[in-house]
Design an enzyme around this catalytic site. Structure first.
Site, PDB file in Angstrom:
ATOM      1  N   ASP A  12       0.385  -1.134  -0.114  1.00 58.78           N
ATOM      2  CA  ASP A  12      -0.111  -0.079   0.082  1.00 58.78           C
ATOM      3  C   ASP A  12       0.158   1.360   0.027  1.00 58.78           C
ATOM      4  O   ASP A  12       2.139   1.347   0.175  1.00 58.78           O
ATOM      5  CB  ASP A  12      -1.100  -0.288   0.921  1.00 58.78           C
ATOM      6  CG  ASP A  12      -1.752   1.399   1.535  1.00 58.78           C
ATOM      7  OD1 ASP A  12      -1.968   1.683  -0.160  1.00 58.78           O
ATOM      8  OD2 ASP A  12      -1.690   2.008   2.581  1.00 58.78           O
ATOM      9  N   SER A  13       0.303   2.633  -0.249  1.00 58.34           N
ATOM     10  CA  SER A  13       1.122   2.936  -0.312  1.00 58.34           C
ATOM     11  C   SER A  13       1.780   3.640   1.552  1.00 58.34           C
ATOM     12  O   SER A  13       1.925   4.612   1.833  1.00 58.34           O
ATOM     13  CB  SER A  13       0.124   4.834  -0.811  1.00 58.34           C
ATOM     14  OG  SER A  13      -0.855   4.774   0.094  1.00 58.34           O
ATOM     15  N   TYR A  44      -1.046   8.340  -2.706  1.00 65.20           N
ATOM     16  CA  TYR A  44      -0.875   7.772  -3.780  1.00 65.20           C
ATOM     17  C   TYR A  44      -2.423   8.916  -4.671  1.00 65.20           C
ATOM     18  O   TYR A  44      -1.797   9.404  -5.823  1.00 65.20           O
ATOM     19  CB  TYR A  44      -1.175   6.660  -3.958  1.00 65.20           C
ATOM     20  CG  TYR A  44       0.542   5.757  -4.005  1.00 65.20           C
ATOM     21  CD1 TYR A  44       1.459   6.259  -3.447  1.00 65.20           C
ATOM     22  CD2 TYR A  44       0.169   4.370  -4.884  1.00 65.20           C
ATOM     23  CE1 TYR A  44       2.301   5.107  -3.598  1.00 65.20           C
ATOM     24  CE2 TYR A  44       1.584   3.152  -3.990  1.00 65.20           C
ATOM     25  CZ  TYR A  44       2.809   3.778  -3.933  1.00 65.20           C
ATOM     26  OH  TYR A  44       3.468   3.410  -4.010  1.00 65.20           O
ATOM     27  N   GLY A  45      -2.745   8.866  -3.946  1.00 63.93           N
ATOM     28  CA  GLY A  45      -4.647   9.214  -3.936  1.00 63.93           C
ATOM     29  C   GLY A  45      -4.415  10.622  -4.705  1.00 63.93           C
ATOM     30  O   GLY A  45      -4.751  10.933  -5.211  1.00 63.93           O
ATOM     31  N   CYS A  75      -4.483  -1.424  -1.522  1.00 65.03           N
ATOM     32  CA  CYS A  75      -4.410   0.245  -2.434  1.00 65.03           C
ATOM     33  C   CYS A  75      -5.156   0.261  -3.396  1.00 65.03           C
ATOM     34  O   CYS A  75      -5.334  -0.389  -4.462  1.00 65.03           O
ATOM     35  CB  CYS A  75      -3.109   0.703  -2.269  1.00 65.03           C
ATOM     36  SG  CYS A  75      -3.225   2.540  -2.879  1.00 65.03           S
ATOM     37  N   GLU A 153      -3.138   8.738   8.600  1.00 63.52           N
ATOM     38  CA  GLU A 153      -2.086   9.324   8.720  1.00 63.52           C
ATOM     39  C   GLU A 153      -1.534   9.549  10.352  1.00 63.52           C
ATOM     40  O   GLU A 153      -0.825   9.393  10.852  1.00 63.52           O
ATOM     41  CB  GLU A 153      -1.332   8.674   7.565  1.00 63.52           C
ATOM     42  CG  GLU A 153      -1.679   7.894   6.335  1.00 63.52           C
ATOM     43  CD  GLU A 153      -1.007   6.777   6.030  1.00 63.52           C
ATOM     44  OE1 GLU A 153       0.574   7.210   6.599  1.00 63.52           O
ATOM     45  OE2 GLU A 153      -1.040   6.086   5.304  1.00 63.52           O
ATOM     46  N   CYS A 185     -10.932   2.772  -0.075  1.00 64.45           N
ATOM     47  CA  CYS A 185     -10.116   2.987  -0.232  1.00 64.45           C
ATOM     48  C   CYS A 185      -8.985   2.571   1.342  1.00 64.45           C
ATOM     49  O   CYS A 185     -10.541   2.279   2.189  1.00 64.45           O
ATOM     50  CB  CYS A 185      -9.496   4.600   0.446  1.00 64.45           C
ATOM     51  SG  CYS A 185      -8.300   5.099   1.268  1.00 64.45           S
ATOM     52  N   HIS A 187      -7.658   2.846   3.668  1.00 68.32           N
ATOM     53  CA  HIS A 187      -7.099   2.956   5.183  1.00 68.32           C
ATOM     54  C   HIS A 187      -8.705   3.530   5.933  1.00 68.32           C
ATOM     55  O   HIS A 187      -8.905   3.666   7.569  1.00 68.32           O
ATOM     56  CB  HIS A 187      -7.181   4.911   4.566  1.00 68.32           C
ATOM     57  CG  HIS A 187      -5.161   4.933   4.811  1.00 68.32           C
ATOM     58  ND1 HIS A 187      -4.982   4.570   2.913  1.00 68.32           N
ATOM     59  CD2 HIS A 187      -4.179   5.723   5.421  1.00 68.32           C
ATOM     60  CE1 HIS A 187      -3.550   4.522   3.527  1.00 68.32           C
ATOM     61  NE2 HIS A 187      -3.169   5.255   4.995  1.00 68.32           N
TER      62      HIS A 187
HETATM   63  N1  DGL Z   1      -4.919   3.757   1.137  1.00 65.04           N
HETATM   64  C1  DGL Z   1      -5.251   4.108  -0.329  1.00 65.04           C
HETATM   65  C2  DGL Z   1      -6.043   3.708  -1.136  1.00 65.04           C
HETATM   66  O1  DGL Z   1      -6.655   2.599  -0.894  1.00 65.04           O
HETATM   67  C3  DGL Z   1      -5.341   5.435  -0.644  1.00 65.04           C
HETATM   68  C4  DGL Z   1      -4.065   6.356  -0.073  1.00 65.04           C
HETATM   69  C5  DGL Z   1      -3.172   7.677  -1.099  1.00 65.04           C
HETATM   70  O2  DGL Z   1      -3.479   8.152  -1.107  1.00 65.04           O
HETATM   71  O3  DGL Z   1      -2.251   7.016  -1.000  1.00 65.04           O
HETATM   72  O4  DGL Z   1      -6.353   4.560  -2.160  1.00 65.04           O
END
Ligand code: DGL
Length: 265
Positions: A12-13, A44-45, A75, A153, A185, A187
């Protein structure tokens, strides 16, 4: 040749994919797991397809070098933007979170499906495309929730600011009443309880649970389920291992050391 003792690679990111690690551990406690959190590049988003694809490919190659038997793209953003690139360049079987989540959403009673995710996941329309393949009549609405990831985070899941942001993003869903809401997501399961409290009439689809079911089926089919041993977890990050390990403990509920690997130029 792949063996049952080889690890499952998860990436994941950042921290979000730990919700998947936790679920994998619960469902398949004997599995060895190698997790990579790209803490140097989270989030990453808000990044482009090209950038997310490059980061994802570097990580998948690292996991491949560790001889993993399966890679889980834990992710949604990377699954939405990079899965096809990974499947072209990596020889290990790879599962993303989008298809299992979309399938689960179409199995709920309502045809009204909301998808929440990062800006990049929502912009890609990946969930809507997958859902439409299964149920052309589904009524899909998508909402980008870019503030959820930094709140999580920053370890603010239990702070009232998170509930205010939930209200801000999800009031439209609340007005709607009974519906299905995909937590698009990895998270978001960290704030699942807060979301469920705000939206008591919504059925929440959690990508962690769905990808775990698919992973287990795949390993069973390939005769690659690990039937012996305790299941070892190795955690790698691309920056700040100490911070990461502290937050990881809150999500996983146990202490874990993170090793730092920097393979970016
Ligand atoms: N956990 C990532 C997802 O499922 C997103 C977090 C990010 O933006 O890096 O999209």
């Amino acid at each position: 040749m792949k063996k049952a003792q080889n690890s499952i690679g998860i990436f994941d990111s950042g921290l979000g994919g730990l919700t998947i690690l936790k679920e994998i551990r619960r469902a398949m406690p004997r599995e060895n797991i190698i997790y990579f959190g790209d803490s140097a590049h989270v989030p990453y988003g808000s990044k482009s397809k090209e950038t997310v694809s490059q980061f994802s490919l570097d990580i998948a190659k690292f996991l491949e070098s560790k001889k993993v038997k399966l890679i889980l793209v834990a992710c949604n953003t990377a699954s939405a933007l990079a899965l096809s690139t990974l499947q072209k360049h990596i020889s290990v079987p790879i599962l993303g979170v989008i298809t299992p989540g979309a399938k689960a959403a179409t199995k709920t009673k309502t045809k009204n499906i909301f998808v929440i995710g990062t800006r990049a996941t929502i912009k890609s329309g990946a969930y809507a495309k997958e859902i439409k393949k299964i149920d052309a009549k589904a009524n899909i609405k998508q909402i980008a929730c870019p503030l959820f990831v930094p709140l999580i985070e920053e370890d603010l899941a239990d702070d009232k600011i998170t509930n205010l942001v939930i209200k801000k993003y999800l009031s439209e869903v609340k007005k709607f009443g009974p519906c299905t809401l995909i937590l698009g997501c990895t998270h978001y399961p960290v704030i699942k309880k807060n979301i469920a409290k705000f939206l008591p009439k919504a059925v929440l689809v959690d990508s962690a649970k769905e990808i775990t079911k698919e992973a287990k089926l795949l390993l069973e089919k390939e005769n690659l389920l690990n039937k012996t041993g305790k299941g070892k977890i190795e955690l790698f990050v691309s920056d700040s291992p100490k911070n990461f390990a502290e937050l990881a403990k809150r999500i996983l509920g146990f202490n874990i050391k993170a090793k730092e690997i920097r393979f970016y130029i």
